[in-house]
Design a protein around this motif. Structure first.
Motif: not given
Length: 299
Positions: A99-105, A121-135, A139-146
């Motif tokens: 439930g990674s949300g924005t990926g902040h944790l 892993v994040e089901v909310d598409p809006a938060l998953a998009e923030i997470n991807a863009n935050l990466c 400049k920190v790689p993170m694979y996000i499972h939507p």
């Protein structure tokens, strides 16, 4: 007085967000996601993450979100990172944020622990998009499972799972989960905890932020789970001063995948002191480190 890098980037983010909201009439969090790809992101990971953090807090003040979309405070994130660092022992590890949300944790942990590769892993598409863009922004790689982590998946197993678990009831039936209730809706945070533990390797570690009353109220299923499928290593209540009410208070639970009986004095149970009390926090961290040193000798 000259502005810090964090302040400069924060102001750039806010300016760009306000422009997107005004010109494109988009929700503020969607504008935040876009702004992360459009501002000059120069600075350390810590400076940029904090600029994002304050920008996010500004947006949710202007346009409120549900409580489960709030960011994990830095003080809690740093404590989770310290625990992860103890158990990773300098070796490269795969870390999964449930439930990674924005990926902040996850990004907070990565800031403190170099030897982890991130996925979430994040089901909310809006938060998953923030997470991807935050990466991209950090400049920190993170694979996000939507996807919904409670549903069947093919997510690769990790060495460590972390998560600031959303509190509440899961609206759908939960099959094949020991933490599910026999009747009525089950707790989402219990199901997600179990799902997270299912996605780590044998003897892997789960570090989760959970309601402090988790082992006290409606506790039959979680007690059964940690007596058969996982070993309870720590349960530490976070300071009451950072929560509005005692009912909202949270704790950090640390589990090892697979059950092995241990004596009571091998489980670290207690209260985390007020984060603002530096002396007491240093003593607490010394006790935490001493506990891990004794624990690791027996492994």
């Amino acid at each position: 007085m000259a502005k810090t890098t964090m302040e400069q980037v924060y102001e750039e983010l806010i300016k760009r967000i306000d422009e997107i909201v005004k010109n494109d009439e988009k929700p503020r969090l969607e504008a935040l996601a876009e702004s992360l790809l459009q501002v000059n992101a120069e600075g350390s990971v810590s400076e940029l993450r904090k600029a994002f953090q304050f920008a996010y807090l500004y947006q949710v003040k202007e346009e409120p979100v549900q409580s489960n979309h709030q960011l994990t405070p830095d003080a809690i994130g740093y404590l989770v990172a310290h625990i992860v660092d103890l158990f990773t022992e300098g070796k490269e590890k795969e870390l999964l944020d449930i439930g990674s949300g924005t990926g902040h944790l996850a990004m907070t942990v990565k800031e403190m622990v170099d030897n982890v590769n991130l996925s979430g892993v994040e089901v909310d598409p809006a938060l998953a998009e923030i997470n991807a863009n935050l990466c991209e922004f950090l400049k920190v790689p993170m694979y996000i499972h939507p996807q919904n982590v409670i549903e069947p998946s093919r997510i690769p197993t990790a060495d460590v799972a972390v998560g600031d678990l959303p509190v509440g009831y899961y609206p759908l039936p939960a099959q094949n989960y020991k933490t599910a209730f026999e009747e009525g809706q089950s707790y989402a945070h219990l199901l997600m905890l179990e799902a997270g533990m299912n996605l780590i390797k044998d003897d892997g570690i789960g570090v989760f932020i959970v309601p402090s009353n988790m082992l006290e109220e409606n506790n039959e299923t979680i007690k059964k789970y940690i007596s058969e499928d996982a070993t309870l290593l720590m349960f530490m209540n976070l300071p009451a001063t950072i929560f509005k009410t005692e009912k909202q208070r949270k704790s950090i639970i640390v589990l090892k995948k697979g059950f092995s009986p241990i004596v009571n004095n091998e489980v670290l149970i207690g209260d985390v002191p007020d984060f603002k009390n530096a002396q007491k926090m240093q003593e607490f961290l010394r006790q935490l480190n001493d506990w891990y040193e004794q624990y690791s000798r027996k492994q």
